[in-house]
Design a protein around this motif. Structure first.
Motif, PDB file in Angstrom:
ATOM      1  N   MET A 190       1.047  -0.880  -0.181  1.00 17.45           N
ATOM      2  CA  MET A 190      -0.141  -0.325  -0.139  1.00 17.45           C
ATOM      3  C   MET A 190       0.768   1.413   0.285  1.00 17.45           C
ATOM      4  N   ASP A 191       0.573   1.818  -1.071  1.00 17.98           N
ATOM      5  CA  ASP A 191       1.315   3.477  -0.929  1.00 17.98           C
ATOM      6  C   ASP A 191       0.335   4.322   0.235  1.00 17.98           C
ATOM      7  N   SER A 192       1.437   4.661   1.446  1.00 16.80           N
ATOM      8  CA  SER A 192       0.725   5.652   1.728  1.00 16.80           C
ATOM      9  C   SER A 192       1.043   7.151   1.663  1.00 16.80           C
ATOM     10  N   GLY A 193       1.519   7.842   0.457  1.00 20.36           N
ATOM     11  CA  GLY A 193       1.750   9.039   0.052  1.00 20.36           C
ATOM     12  C   GLY A 193       3.003   9.484   0.567  1.00 20.36           C
ATOM     13  N   ASN A 194       3.957   9.212   1.587  1.00 25.49           N
ATOM     14  CA  ASN A 194       5.083   9.585   1.892  1.00 25.49           C
ATOM     15  C   ASN A 194       6.243   8.907   1.174  1.00 25.49           C
ATOM     16  N   PRO A 195       7.314  10.079   1.059  1.00 26.83           N
ATOM     17  CA  PRO A 195       7.963   9.467   0.133  1.00 26.83           C
ATOM     18  C   PRO A 195       9.208   8.030  -0.095  1.00 26.83           C
ATOM     19  N   GLU A 196       9.330   8.394   1.665  1.00 26.84           N
ATOM     20  CA  GLU A 196      10.151   7.293   2.431  1.00 26.84           C
ATOM     21  C   GLU A 196       9.524   5.789   2.218  1.00 26.84           C
ATOM     22  N   MET A 197       7.952   6.191   2.120  1.00 21.06           N
ATOM     23  CA  MET A 197       7.409   4.654   3.398  1.00 21.06           C
ATOM     24  C   MET A 197       7.020   4.042   0.925  1.00 21.06           C
ATOM     25  N   SER A 198       7.225   3.000   1.500  1.00 25.31           N
ATOM     26  CA  SER A 198       6.660   2.137   0.557  1.00 25.31           C
ATOM     27  C   SER A 198       5.436   1.457   0.912  1.00 25.31           C
ATOM     28  N   ILE A 199       5.238   0.308   1.890  1.00 22.82           N
ATOM     29  CA  ILE A 199       4.303  -0.182   2.593  1.00 22.82           C
ATOM     30  C   ILE A 199       4.369  -0.015   4.054  1.00 22.82           C
ATOM     31  N   GLU A 200       2.836  -0.374   4.387  1.00 24.75           N
ATOM     32  CA  GLU A 200       2.495  -0.189   5.870  1.00 24.75           C
ATOM     33  C   GLU A 200       1.389  -1.329   6.110  1.00 24.75           C
ATOM     34  N   VAL A 201       1.983  -1.902   7.407  1.00 23.64           N
ATOM     35  CA  VAL A 201       0.742  -3.405   7.808  1.00 23.64           C
ATOM     36  C   VAL A 201       1.047  -3.238   9.130  1.00 23.64           C
ATOM     37  N   PRO A 202       0.058  -2.649   9.021  1.00 27.56           N
ATOM     38  CA  PRO A 202      -0.473  -2.578  11.174  1.00 27.56           C
ATOM     39  C   PRO A 202      -1.208  -3.199  11.574  1.00 27.56           C
ATOM     40  N   PRO A 203      -0.658  -3.571  12.728  1.00 30.82           N
ATOM     41  CA  PRO A 203       0.050  -2.534  13.745  1.00 30.82           C
ATOM     42  C   PRO A 203       1.613  -3.365  13.149  1.00 30.82           C
ATOM     43  N   TYR A 204       1.799  -4.067  12.800  1.00 26.71           N
ATOM     44  CA  TYR A 204       3.036  -4.369  12.750  1.00 26.71           C
ATOM     45  C   TYR A 204       3.891  -4.074  12.237  1.00 26.71           C
ATOM     46  N   LEU A 205       4.206  -3.788  11.405  1.00 28.95           N
ATOM     47  CA  LEU A 205       5.789  -3.156  10.257  1.00 28.95           C
ATOM     48  C   LEU A 205       5.475  -2.224   9.227  1.00 28.95           C
ATOM     49  N   ARG A 206       6.301  -1.687   8.773  1.00 24.71           N
ATOM     50  CA  ARG A 206       6.432  -0.539   7.915  1.00 24.71           C
ATOM     51  C   ARG A 206       7.675  -0.782   7.212  1.00 24.71           C
ATOM     52  N   VAL A 207       7.844  -0.683   6.149  1.00 22.15           N
ATOM     53  CA  VAL A 207       9.202  -1.149   4.942  1.00 22.15           C
ATOM     54  C   VAL A 207       8.772  -0.029   4.675  1.00 22.15           C
ATOM     55  N   ARG A 208      10.244   1.130   4.436  1.00 21.92           N
ATOM     56  CA  ARG A 208      10.632   1.486   3.608  1.00 21.92           C
ATOM     57  C   ARG A 208      11.177   1.899   1.612  1.00 21.92           C
ATOM     58  N   LYS A 209      11.035   2.435   1.311  1.00 25.45           N
ATOM     59  CA  LYS A 209      11.784   2.698  -0.485  1.00 25.45           C
ATOM     60  C   LYS A 209      12.569   1.551  -0.200  1.00 25.45           C
ATOM     61  N   ASP A 210      13.665   2.168   0.292  1.00 23.12           N
ATOM     62  CA  ASP A 210      14.848   1.525   0.124  1.00 23.12           C
ATOM     63  C   ASP A 210      15.627   0.446   0.963  1.00 23.12           C
ATOM     64  N   GLY A 211      14.067  -0.027   1.052  1.00 27.94           N
ATOM     65  CA  GLY A 211      13.921  -2.183   1.738  1.00 27.94           C
ATOM     66  C   GLY A 211      13.921  -1.774   3.069  1.00 27.94           C
ATOM     67  N   SER A 212      14.772  -1.182   3.887  1.00 27.33           N
ATOM     68  CA  SER A 212      14.806  -0.792   5.396  1.00 27.33           C
ATOM     69  C   SER A 212      13.024  -1.506   5.943  1.00 27.33           C
ATOM     70  N   VAL A 213      13.231  -2.102   7.235  1.00 23.53           N
ATOM     71  CA  VAL A 213      11.810  -2.808   7.723  1.00 23.53           C
ATOM     72  C   VAL A 213      12.094  -1.782   9.042  1.00 23.53           C
ATOM     73  N   GLU A 214      11.229  -1.379   9.681  1.00 22.27           N
ATOM     74  CA  GLU A 214      10.673  -1.147  10.406  1.00 22.27           C
ATOM     75  C   GLU A 214       9.592  -1.426  11.521  1.00 22.27           C
ATOM     76  N   ARG A 215       9.995  -2.332  12.073  1.00 21.69           N
ATOM     77  CA  ARG A 215       9.226  -2.923  13.493  1.00 21.69           C
ATOM     78  C   ARG A 215       8.148  -2.785  14.165  1.00 21.69           C
ATOM     79  N   LEU A 216       7.266  -1.962  13.994  1.00 20.67           N
ATOM     80  CA  LEU A 216       6.429  -1.241  15.808  1.00 20.67           C
ATOM     81  C   LEU A 216       6.300  -2.132  16.538  1.00 20.67           C
ATOM     82  N   ALA A 217       6.477  -3.206  16.657  1.00 17.26           N
ATOM     83  CA  ALA A 217       5.856  -4.148  17.809  1.00 17.26           C
ATOM     84  C   ALA A 217       6.836  -5.314  17.406  1.00 17.26           C
ATOM     85  N   GLY A 218       7.471  -6.236  18.679  1.00 14.91           N
ATOM     86  CA  GLY A 218       8.114  -7.296  19.170  1.00 14.91           C
ATOM     87  C   GLY A 218       9.684  -6.673  18.931  1.00 14.91           C
TER      88      GLY A 218
END
Length: 324
Positions: free
Chosen positions: A1-29
């Motif tokens: 899902m494109d969030s509209g944020n140029p730095e963001m590629s995918i959001e998987v609520p409420p768990y994580l987001r993946v940035r356009k550079d491929g890095s994964v930011e986990r929001l839980a666990g």
């Protein structure tokens, strides 16, 4: 899902987001609890490396008192939840929950730290889980120079169970099916007697029960699976929907008893109940039980372990584990 944020590629609520550079930011666990002696339960734990090539690790648990006796205890191979994309064996919620269960059931536990998506797409989690099972089973028959003493000295390999919650419960189902078909596990020495499936994570394209009206949560669960296992089959992939035609038959489960637990307010509850009903009518020769907790949501016992209902669930799991 494109969030509209140029730095963001995918959001998987409420768990994580993946940035356009491929890095994964986990929001839980992501928090970490160290192993060691838990003074509340008197359970001791340690981390071990199972397969260096893949980095597969596990956290082992046993009652501290067993070190002073030659007592052989049941073994629980445990697989944590987190939708295949978050959490770990060192997650404080899981660490505390395993301490409580090991103390209540008086057993040895191996909590498996399988690799997560998206860095390691499915079926990596299933393969890691199978490799951990085979590694544990090897202690029942082999004189290994690198044997793990807690397994070799303290486990009754005739009393082995597979357990897990959410995605981990899903994993136990497929491991039990694979046990039936595999000759690589010495089942004459390593006997998996049962499955402990807590709030199992199964799904499907067609909504059932409360899923029909709870469209917000249903859409959220849809996104989880699309993220970790993108395929043309979507939510009817046999890995997430064990009732589609191409899924392995439930009667092939390689164990003799199954406990399925569900929580009344859990969006996954209908799937757990359906699994139980399908298993009863599948031709499988074992014994299945269903345990429902009223007024609670998904894996509530992990997030609120001191509640009366959480303690009751842990006691029920311990009772099932210790049945002969």
């Amino acid at each position: 899902m494109d969030s509209g944020n140029p730095e963001m590629s995918i959001e998987v609520p409420p768990y994580l987001r993946v940035r356009k550079d491929g890095s994964v930011e986990r929001l839980a666990g992501t928090q970490v609890a160290p192993p060691g002696l838990d003074p509340v339960t008197n359970v001791i734990s340690k981390d071990i490396l199972i397969i260096p090539e893949t980095g597969l690790t596990a956290r082992l648990y046993r009652p501290n008192s067993v070190a002073k006796t030659p007592q052989k205890l049941p073994l629980l191979l445990y697989y944590h939840g987190g939708a295949f994309c978050i959490s770990s064996t060192s997650d404080p919620f899981y660490h505390n929950s395993l301490n409580n269960l090991v103390a209540e059931a008086n057993l040895v536990a191996v909590s498996v730290n399988y690799r997560l998506a998206p860095e390691h797409p499915l079926p990596a989690a299933y393969e890691d889980s199978w490799d951990a099972l085979r590694w544990v089973a090897s202690h029942a028959t082999e004189d290994r120079e690198d044997h793990e003493s807690w397994l070799k000295n303290n486990v009754d390999f005739d009393r082995v169970l597979l357990g897990g919650d959410s995605a981990g419960a899903n994993i136990t189902h497929f491991l039990a099916l694979r046990l039936h078909a595999s000759d690589s596990v010495p089942t004459e020495y390593f006997k998996v007697s049962g499955l402990v499936m807590v709030n199992p994570y199964f799904w499907g394209k067609e909504p059932i029960g409360v899923e029909i009206t709870d469209t917000t949560r249903r859409e959220m669960v849809n996104k989880w699976w699309d993220f970790v296992c993108p395929s043309e089959k979507g939510n009817d992939d046999p890995l997430i929907n064990p009732f589609v035609e191409e899924a392995p038959a439930l009667e092939r489960l390689g164990c003799s008893r199954v406990l399925v637990t569900v929580a009344e307010r859990d969006i996954l509850m209908e799937r757990g109940k359906l699994y139980y009903k399908k298993l009863l009518n599948s031709g499988w020769k074992g014994r299945a039980e269903l345990y429902e907790t009223k007024g609670e949501d998904h894996v509530f016992h992990i997030f609120n372990p001191n509640s009366d209902k959480a303690k009751s669930l842990i006691k029920r799991l311990a009772s099932f584990i210790n049945e002969q």
